[in-house]
Write a protein that holds these residues in place. Structure first.
Motif, PDB file in Angstrom:
ATOM      1  N   ILE A  18      10.596 -73.774 -11.850  1.00 54.96           N
ATOM      2  CA  ILE A  18      11.358 -73.084 -12.888  1.00 54.96           C
ATOM      3  C   ILE A  18      12.359 -72.125 -12.252  1.00 54.96           C
ATOM      4  O   ILE A  18      13.535 -72.099 -12.606  1.00 54.96           O
ATOM      5  CB  ILE A  18      10.407 -72.332 -13.845  1.00 54.96           C
ATOM      6  CG1 ILE A  18       9.584 -73.333 -14.654  1.00 54.96           C
ATOM      7  CG2 ILE A  18      11.181 -71.383 -14.758  1.00 54.96           C
ATOM      8  CD1 ILE A  18       8.370 -72.735 -15.322  1.00 54.96           C
ATOM      9  N   VAL A  19      11.881 -71.344 -11.290  1.00 55.33           N
ATOM     10  CA  VAL A  19      12.747 -70.370 -10.617  1.00 55.33           C
ATOM     11  C   VAL A  19      13.837 -71.079  -9.819  1.00 55.33           C
ATOM     12  O   VAL A  19      15.009 -70.681  -9.861  1.00 55.33           O
ATOM     13  CB  VAL A  19      11.907 -69.434  -9.721  1.00 55.33           C
ATOM     14  CG1 VAL A  19      12.787 -68.580  -8.827  1.00 55.33           C
ATOM     15  CG2 VAL A  19      11.007 -68.566 -10.576  1.00 55.33           C
ATOM     16  N   ALA A  20      13.481 -72.123  -9.089  1.00 53.50           N
ATOM     17  CA  ALA A  20      14.463 -72.826  -8.266  1.00 53.50           C
ATOM     18  C   ALA A  20      15.563 -73.454  -9.113  1.00 53.50           C
ATOM     19  O   ALA A  20      16.753 -73.363  -8.771  1.00 53.50           O
ATOM     20  CB  ALA A  20      13.764 -73.905  -7.427  1.00 53.50           C
ATOM     21  N   ILE A  21      15.190 -74.073 -10.213  1.00 53.25           N
ATOM     22  CA  ILE A  21      16.190 -74.672 -11.101  1.00 53.25           C
ATOM     23  C   ILE A  21      17.074 -73.586 -11.697  1.00 53.25           C
ATOM     24  O   ILE A  21      18.303 -73.747 -11.784  1.00 53.25           O
ATOM     25  CB  ILE A  21      15.505 -75.519 -12.198  1.00 53.25           C
ATOM     26  CG1 ILE A  21      14.854 -76.756 -11.573  1.00 53.25           C
ATOM     27  CG2 ILE A  21      16.504 -75.915 -13.274  1.00 53.25           C
ATOM     28  CD1 ILE A  21      13.939 -77.518 -12.507  1.00 53.25           C
ATOM     29  N   SER A  22      16.463 -72.469 -12.077  1.00 58.69           N
ATOM     30  CA  SER A  22      17.235 -71.363 -12.653  1.00 58.69           C
ATOM     31  C   SER A  22      18.237 -70.804 -11.654  1.00 58.69           C
ATOM     32  O   SER A  22      19.424 -70.619 -11.979  1.00 58.69           O
ATOM     33  CB  SER A  22      16.299 -70.237 -13.110  1.00 58.69           C
ATOM     34  OG  SER A  22      15.405 -70.698 -14.086  1.00 58.69           O
ATOM     35  N   LEU A  23      17.795 -70.535 -10.442  1.00 55.27           N
ATOM     36  CA  LEU A  23      18.689 -69.980  -9.425  1.00 55.27           C
ATOM     37  C   LEU A  23      19.795 -70.966  -9.052  1.00 55.27           C
ATOM     38  O   LEU A  23      20.953 -70.573  -8.884  1.00 55.27           O
ATOM     39  CB  LEU A  23      17.900 -69.557  -8.188  1.00 55.27           C
ATOM     40  CG  LEU A  23      17.012 -68.338  -8.356  1.00 55.27           C
ATOM     41  CD1 LEU A  23      16.156 -68.122  -7.103  1.00 55.27           C
ATOM     42  CD2 LEU A  23      17.830 -67.102  -8.665  1.00 55.27           C
ATOM     43  N   ALA A  24      19.440 -72.228  -8.935  1.00 50.41           N
ATOM     44  CA  ALA A  24      20.451 -73.233  -8.599  1.00 50.41           C
ATOM     45  C   ALA A  24      21.513 -73.317  -9.693  1.00 50.41           C
ATOM     46  O   ALA A  24      22.715 -73.399  -9.408  1.00 50.41           O
ATOM     47  CB  ALA A  24      19.794 -74.594  -8.389  1.00 50.41           C
ATOM     48  N   TYR A  25      21.077 -73.275 -10.953  1.00 49.90           N
ATOM     49  CA  TYR A  25      22.041 -73.327 -12.053  1.00 49.90           C
ATOM     50  C   TYR A  25      22.965 -72.111 -12.032  1.00 49.90           C
ATOM     51  O   TYR A  25      24.177 -72.247 -12.213  1.00 49.90           O
ATOM     52  CB  TYR A  25      21.334 -73.415 -13.402  1.00 49.90           C
ATOM     53  CG  TYR A  25      22.307 -73.297 -14.544  1.00 49.90           C
ATOM     54  CD1 TYR A  25      23.113 -74.381 -14.901  1.00 49.90           C
ATOM     55  CD2 TYR A  25      22.462 -72.107 -15.231  1.00 49.90           C
ATOM     56  CE1 TYR A  25      24.036 -74.270 -15.918  1.00 49.90           C
ATOM     57  CE2 TYR A  25      23.384 -71.988 -16.252  1.00 49.90           C
ATOM     58  CZ  TYR A  25      24.167 -73.072 -16.592  1.00 49.90           C
ATOM     59  OH  TYR A  25      25.095 -72.950 -17.598  1.00 49.90           O
ATOM     60  N   LEU A  26      22.385 -70.932 -11.843  1.00 45.61           N
ATOM     61  CA  LEU A  26      23.204 -69.720 -11.837  1.00 45.61           C
ATOM     62  C   LEU A  26      24.228 -69.754 -10.697  1.00 45.61           C
ATOM     63  O   LEU A  26      25.378 -69.355 -10.884  1.00 45.61           O
ATOM     64  CB  LEU A  26      22.323 -68.476 -11.721  1.00 45.61           C
ATOM     65  CG  LEU A  26      21.463 -68.175 -12.949  1.00 45.61           C
ATOM     66  CD1 LEU A  26      20.511 -67.026 -12.663  1.00 45.61           C
ATOM     67  CD2 LEU A  26      22.325 -67.879 -14.166  1.00 45.61           C
ATOM     68  N   ARG A  27      23.839 -70.255  -9.550  1.00 43.33           N
ATOM     69  CA  ARG A  27      24.781 -70.346  -8.425  1.00 43.33           C
ATOM     70  C   ARG A  27      25.850 -71.396  -8.681  1.00 43.33           C
ATOM     71  O   ARG A  27      27.025 -71.173  -8.396  1.00 43.33           O
ATOM     72  CB  ARG A  27      24.019 -70.629  -7.138  1.00 43.33           C
ATOM     73  CG  ARG A  27      23.243 -69.420  -6.667  1.00 43.33           C
ATOM     74  CD  ARG A  27      22.617 -69.608  -5.303  1.00 43.33           C
ATOM     75  NE  ARG A  27      21.877 -68.411  -4.949  1.00 43.33           N
ATOM     76  CZ  ARG A  27      20.565 -68.358  -4.776  1.00 43.33           C
ATOM     77  NH1 ARG A  27      19.841 -69.453  -4.904  1.00 43.33           N
ATOM     78  NH2 ARG A  27      19.978 -67.231  -4.467  1.00 43.33           N
ATOM     79  N   THR A 118      13.174 -65.925 -17.728  1.00 42.16           N
ATOM     80  CA  THR A 118      12.352 -66.004 -16.519  1.00 42.16           C
ATOM     81  C   THR A 118      10.980 -65.385 -16.760  1.00 42.16           C
ATOM     82  O   THR A 118       9.954 -65.950 -16.367  1.00 42.16           O
ATOM     83  CB  THR A 118      13.052 -65.291 -15.347  1.00 42.16           C
ATOM     84  OG1 THR A 118      14.360 -65.841 -15.186  1.00 42.16           O
ATOM     85  CG2 THR A 118      12.288 -65.464 -14.054  1.00 42.16           C
ATOM     86  N   LEU A 119      10.959 -64.235 -17.402  1.00 45.33           N
ATOM     87  CA  LEU A 119       9.693 -63.555 -17.701  1.00 45.33           C
ATOM     88  C   LEU A 119       8.768 -64.463 -18.501  1.00 45.33           C
ATOM     89  O   LEU A 119       7.588 -64.640 -18.148  1.00 45.33           O
ATOM     90  CB  LEU A 119       9.961 -62.262 -18.466  1.00 45.33           C
ATOM     91  CG  LEU A 119       8.742 -61.531 -19.017  1.00 45.33           C
ATOM     92  CD1 LEU A 119       7.881 -60.994 -17.889  1.00 45.33           C
ATOM     93  CD2 LEU A 119       9.161 -60.421 -19.960  1.00 45.33           C
ATOM     94  N   LEU A 120       9.276 -65.069 -19.546  1.00 43.28           N
ATOM     95  CA  LEU A 120       8.434 -65.910 -20.403  1.00 43.28           C
ATOM     96  C   LEU A 120       7.978 -67.181 -19.693  1.00 43.28           C
ATOM     97  O   LEU A 120       6.806 -67.563 -19.791  1.00 43.28           O
ATOM     98  CB  LEU A 120       9.177 -66.248 -21.690  1.00 43.28           C
ATOM     99  CG  LEU A 120       9.420 -65.066 -22.626  1.00 43.28           C
ATOM    100  CD1 LEU A 120      10.297 -65.484 -23.799  1.00 43.28           C
ATOM    101  CD2 LEU A 120       8.122 -64.471 -23.117  1.00 43.28           C
ATOM    102  N   MET A 121       8.873 -67.824 -18.974  1.00 44.94           N
ATOM    103  CA  MET A 121       8.511 -69.084 -18.315  1.00 44.94           C
ATOM    104  C   MET A 121       7.516 -68.869 -17.176  1.00 44.94           C
ATOM    105  O   MET A 121       6.550 -69.621 -17.042  1.00 44.94           O
ATOM    106  CB  MET A 121       9.770 -69.786 -17.792  1.00 44.94           C
ATOM    107  CG  MET A 121      10.717 -70.253 -18.888  1.00 44.94           C
ATOM    108  SD  MET A 121      10.003 -71.507 -19.964  1.00 44.94           S
ATOM    109  CE  MET A 121      10.005 -72.909 -18.878  1.00 44.94           C
ATOM    110  N   VAL A 122       7.738 -67.864 -16.355  1.00 43.77           N
ATOM    111  CA  VAL A 122       6.855 -67.636 -15.208  1.00 43.77           C
ATOM    112  C   VAL A 122       5.535 -67.002 -15.662  1.00 43.77           C
ATOM    113  O   VAL A 122       4.466 -67.369 -15.152  1.00 43.77           O
ATOM    114  CB  VAL A 122       7.565 -66.794 -14.129  1.00 43.77           C
ATOM    115  CG1 VAL A 122       6.623 -66.431 -12.998  1.00 43.77           C
ATOM    116  CG2 VAL A 122       8.776 -67.548 -13.580  1.00 43.77           C
ATOM    117  N   SER A 123       5.577 -66.093 -16.621  1.00 44.41           N
ATOM    118  CA  SER A 123       4.317 -65.492 -17.090  1.00 44.41           C
ATOM    119  C   SER A 123       3.461 -66.525 -17.820  1.00 44.41           C
ATOM    120  O   SER A 123       2.229 -66.421 -17.807  1.00 44.41           O
ATOM    121  CB  SER A 123       4.562 -64.269 -17.959  1.00 44.41           C
ATOM    122  OG  SER A 123       5.258 -64.601 -19.122  1.00 44.41           O
TER     123      SER A 123
END
Length: 183
Positions: A18-27, A118-123
């Protein structure tokens, strides 16, 4: 110990994806300034998950919680396996779609949207971990297995970030779904 290892490894890898996809999209979308929101979201999610796990572990009348929590944990894992099998190929698009709507907002609203996503998905992954580990609380070496699973997830996440672009994601999600079903 093995069960705790598998649970924390699996949930840690899900959170990493989840985090990797999020960071890649933002970049890729030129919104590098919002990567801080992801980092703050991860920090808050870990805190929420630890607090939730602590509350579950120290709850009064745990005997009353065992049955419903076991059923919740089983349903959660079953739903996740089915979801990964059916929607694994669309997962990246779904995450990017949520982030696209959050980043389209101006200023602090974009930061808040990415943070909350991010908070909701990771928590959610952290609470799944707490629910599943709750069923193993009488097991020997629960902490050791959990720590080794987290370390394993971090190691695999590092390998993924370094060499992941060489992996066929559709095949990866199918293998992951089979792995989760077996364990």
């Amino acid at each position: 110990m093995l069960q705790a290892f598998v649970i924390t490894l699996r949930e840690g890898l899900e959170a990493f994806l989840i985090v990797a996809i999020s960071l890649a999209y933002l970049r890729q979308s030129g919104r590098d300034a919002l990567t801080g929101a992801v980092r703050w979201g991860i920090t808050a999610a870990v805190a929420v998950s630890v607090l939730g796990g602590w509350l579950l572990y120290n709850a009064a009348n745990q005997e009353w919680l065992e049955g419903p929590l076991a059923l919740t944990a089983a349903a959660s894992v079953t739903w996740m396996v089915v979801h990964m099998w059916r929607a694994g190929r669309r997962m990246k698009g779904d995450i990017e779609g949520h982030l696209k709507s959050s980043t389209a907002k101006p200023g602090a609203a974009a930061f808040t949207g990415v943070f909350l996503f991010t908070l909701l998905m990771v928590s959610r992954e952290g609470m799944e971990t707490a629910l599943l580990l709750m069923q193993l609380r009488q097991s020997a070496n629960l902490v050791l297995g959990g720590v080794l699973g987290v370390v394993g997830a971090v190691g695999l996440s590092w390998l993924w970030s370094r060499y992941g672009r060489r992996i066929n994601l559709a095949l990866f999600f199918q293998v992951t779904a089979i792995f989760l079903f077996v364990f």
